[in-house]
Design an enzyme around this catalytic site. Structure first.
Site, mmCIF file in Angstrom:
data_model
loop_
_atom_site.group_PDB
_atom_site.id
_atom_site.type_symbol
_atom_site.label_atom_id
_atom_site.label_comp_id
_atom_site.label_asym_id
_atom_site.label_seq_id
_atom_site.Cartn_x
_atom_site.Cartn_y
_atom_site.Cartn_z
ATOM 1 N N ILE A 1 -17.057 -7.082 6.743
ATOM 2 C CA ILE A 1 -17.183 -5.887 7.323
ATOM 3 C C ILE A 1 -17.395 -4.905 5.857
ATOM 4 O O ILE A 1 -16.546 -5.379 5.266
ATOM 5 C CB ILE A 1 -16.096 -5.178 8.044
ATOM 6 C CG1 ILE A 1 -16.302 -6.106 9.678
ATOM 7 C CG2 ILE A 1 -16.015 -3.930 8.126
ATOM 8 C CD1 ILE A 1 -14.971 -5.710 10.063
ATOM 9 N N CYS B 1 -19.408 -16.394 7.127
ATOM 10 C CA CYS B 1 -19.217 -15.043 8.038
ATOM 11 C C CYS B 1 -19.099 -14.366 6.943
ATOM 12 O O CYS B 1 -18.294 -14.082 6.059
ATOM 13 C CB CYS B 1 -18.046 -14.537 9.167
ATOM 14 S SG CYS B 1 -17.300 -15.541 10.417
ATOM 15 N N SER B 2 -20.701 -12.841 7.318
ATOM 16 C CA SER B 2 -20.866 -11.643 6.555
ATOM 17 C C SER B 2 -19.449 -10.923 6.688
ATOM 18 O O SER B 2 -18.528 -10.821 7.674
ATOM 19 C CB SER B 2 -22.090 -11.122 6.525
ATOM 20 O OG SER B 2 -22.263 -11.211 7.297
ATOM 21 N N HIS C 1 -22.581 -6.186 4.384
ATOM 22 C CA HIS C 1 -23.167 -6.632 5.411
ATOM 23 C C HIS C 1 -23.156 -5.140 6.065
ATOM 24 O O HIS C 1 -22.348 -5.569 7.329
ATOM 25 C CB HIS C 1 -23.071 -7.401 6.486
ATOM 26 C CG HIS C 1 -24.376 -7.298 7.418
ATOM 27 N ND1 HIS C 1 -24.904 -6.698 7.165
ATOM 28 C CD2 HIS C 1 -23.358 -8.225 8.642
ATOM 29 C CE1 HIS C 1 -25.733 -6.933 8.765
ATOM 30 N NE2 HIS C 1 -25.074 -7.670 8.700
ATOM 31 N N LYS D 1 -23.332 -12.841 3.083
ATOM 32 C CA LYS D 1 -22.058 -12.853 2.719
ATOM 33 C C LYS D 1 -21.157 -12.793 1.869
ATOM 34 O O LYS D 1 -20.019 -12.642 1.972
ATOM 35 C CB LYS D 1 -22.372 -14.428 2.898
ATOM 36 C CG LYS D 1 -20.846 -15.135 2.585
ATOM 37 C CD LYS D 1 -20.321 -15.351 3.420
ATOM 38 C CE LYS D 1 -19.237 -15.665 3.749
ATOM 39 N NZ LYS D 1 -18.299 -14.876 3.072
ATOM 40 N N CYS E 1 -28.438 -5.769 13.451
ATOM 41 C CA CYS E 1 -27.919 -6.170 11.911
ATOM 42 C C CYS E 1 -29.661 -5.404 11.517
ATOM 43 O O CYS E 1 -30.699 -5.681 10.057
ATOM 44 C CB CYS E 1 -27.849 -7.349 11.764
ATOM 45 S SG CYS E 1 -26.419 -7.352 12.539
#
Lengths: 84, 403
Positions: B231, B228-229, B352, B348, B106
């Site tokens: 997809i 969670c960020s 991402h 978030k 990342c």
């Protein structure tokens, strides 16, 4: 391999994972006898017992063709041996 | 001595004598796609990123003046394409440009900018175009998570320690050690989703309450879905120059930049609640920029999982160790606080697209510093910080930008 005493530091019950891992399952970090950090699995039957600081033993076990360290809570280890 | 302490002591010993190279590297142009599920394939996103960045140069640039092209992309399996550097050259008419791809999970975007800046400082390039791109929504979530788990250590991958569960170790320990609660983690999500409403590039334009976050599905306890960020598909690109004033009358300078490393596995760290790589990277960046943490007026930090934002505050020196969550409780990192964090919506809510993320964060700060951030403009900002980390914080890149 001799069983090793250990203390539970952190754990996570994994509910969503790549399909090659069968959920739910528990992964955890424990401190070994010499203070070394060890990654372990914990069997699902111990979900209810899990808390930081829990003492237990690490046993290496085979699952299919892989070998993993499993953490067994101390009380559970004791009751198992008493039963035997 | 414990591994993390040894690593920091070794870094301090080496870094004491290290001097910063003072070459004024400026950001002179950018392009930014919408983040989300996009119809374009990866080559199209790459092409648009490069061509729009060139056409956005205010004073114009001859493409042959660009002598370096760095592509940030995390996983070829997501896009079925190798040699992204060479592919990117297809869209740049510059016969002398070198081109290659950078990967640091990342942190790929931040690392690509770091490498380009270093090459400019060393005299290997004068103008570097850095483009980050990721196409993630064309595969199933199962395949995506199988790829993303590779950001961990080999042992974690073997044991099935997914990215959420690796962050879960830190999040659980942090609550036990410092007395924070699930409400604090939820507040990160609430803040960033609220901020994203003002960002037209953001993947989500939807607000959540603390209770909604706390009741969302458990992914890996105590990490929930709304921590969670997502997809995401997307591209972001910037043009760096050793002579910024030639290309724009309004450049933004990289005042300081640093990279730090920690153990690959969270389980190997003596304190999994502390982001050591970020501490090392920010120490370097502050030293080069000759500023202190309390001089930073805004930040974009890596909230791939909401609890990480709180831990990052501490590693960056915004809060004392164990007190990061208090910044949120005191509303200091909210959009109207004295240190707004993730005005863009963060990973978030903005999204991402891994390879593009770090570059997108730098673009956000570039716009804030130029007063061009639209509805989400933070008033009177002169110094901003960007923190972009990879894996579970094994690699961190910190960039301080200013006018």
């Amino acid at each position: 391999m001799r069983n090793t005493l250990a203390k539970l530091i952190a754990f996570s019950i994994v509910q969503i994972a790549p399909s090659k891992f069968q959920t739910p399952y528990v992964v955890a970090i424990v401190d070994g006898e010499k203070g070394e950090r060890i990654l372990v699995k914990i069997k699902n039957e111990y979900f209810g017992l899990l808390r930081a600081g829990l003492e237990g033993e690490i046993k290496e076990e085979s699952v299919d063709s892989d070998k993993f360290n499993f953490f067994y809570p101390k009380d559970k280890v004791k009751s198992d041996s008493e039963r035997i | 001595m414990k591994k993390q302490v040894q690593r920091y002591v070794r870094y301090r010993r080496i870094n004491r004598k290290r001097r910063c190279i003072i070459t004024p590297v400026g950001v002179v142009s950018f392009s930014h796609s919408k983040f989300g599920k996009l119809p374009q394939d990866l080559p199209s996103l790459l092409q648009a990123g490069i061509e729009e960045t060139i056409s956005n140069v205010e004073n114009g640039i001859d493409q042959s003046e660009i002598d370096l092209l760095v592509v940030s992309n995390v996983d070829n399996q997501l896009s079925n394409q190798h040699q992204l550097g060479t592919l990117a050259l297809r869209y740049l008419r510059s016969p002398k440009a070198d081109a290659f791809r950078i990967e640091a999970a990342c942190a790929s975007g931040g690392m690509a900018v770091y490498v380009a800046k270093k090459m400019i400082e060393m005299g290997s390039a004068k103008n570097a175009l850095v483009v980050g791109v990721e196409k993630m929504t064309n595969i199933t979530t199962d395949v995506a998570t199988s790829i993303l788990i590779r950001g961990g250590s080999p042992e974690e991958i073997y044991y099935g320690v997914t990215q959420p569960s690796a962050y879960a170790f830190s999040a659980q320990l942090y609550m036990e050690k410092y007395g924070s609660t699930e409400d604090d983690y939820a507040l990160v999500t609430v803040k960033n989703h609220r901020n994203a409403i003002r960002n037209p590039w953001a993947q989500f334009h939807k607000e959540f309450t603390v209770d909604q976050v706390k009741n969302s599905q458990i992914i890996a306890s105590p990490i929930r879905l709304l921590h969670c960020s997502p997809i995401t598909d997307g591209a972001a690109a910037i043009l760096l120059s050793s002579n910024p004033k030639k290309y724009t009358d309004n450049p933004v300078y990289i005042k300081g930049m640093g990279v730090g490393y920690d153990t690959m596995g969270v389980f190997e760290r003596d304190d999994p609640t502390f982001m050591l790589a970020t501490k090392i990277a920010s120490d370097k960046a502050y030293k080069c920029a000759k500023v202190k943490p309390n001089q930073i007026q805004a930040a974009e930090v890596h909230d791939a999982f909401s609890p990480a934002e709180i831990m990052t505050y501490e590693s960056l020196g915004f809060a004392k160790r164990g007190e990061g969550y208090k910044l949120l409780r005191e509303r200091r990192t909210m959009f109207d606080g004295d240190l707004p964090v993730n005005a863009s919506g963060g990973l978030k809510a903005k999204g991402h697209p891994i390879g593009a993320t770090g570059i997108g964060m730098i673009i956000e700060m570039f716009l804030q510093l130029r007063g061009q951030a639209g509805e989400r403009q933070i008033p009177n900002i002169e110094l901003g910080l960007v923190e972009n980390h990879g894996g579970t914080g094994a690699t961190s890149v910190v960039t301080i930008l200013g006018r």
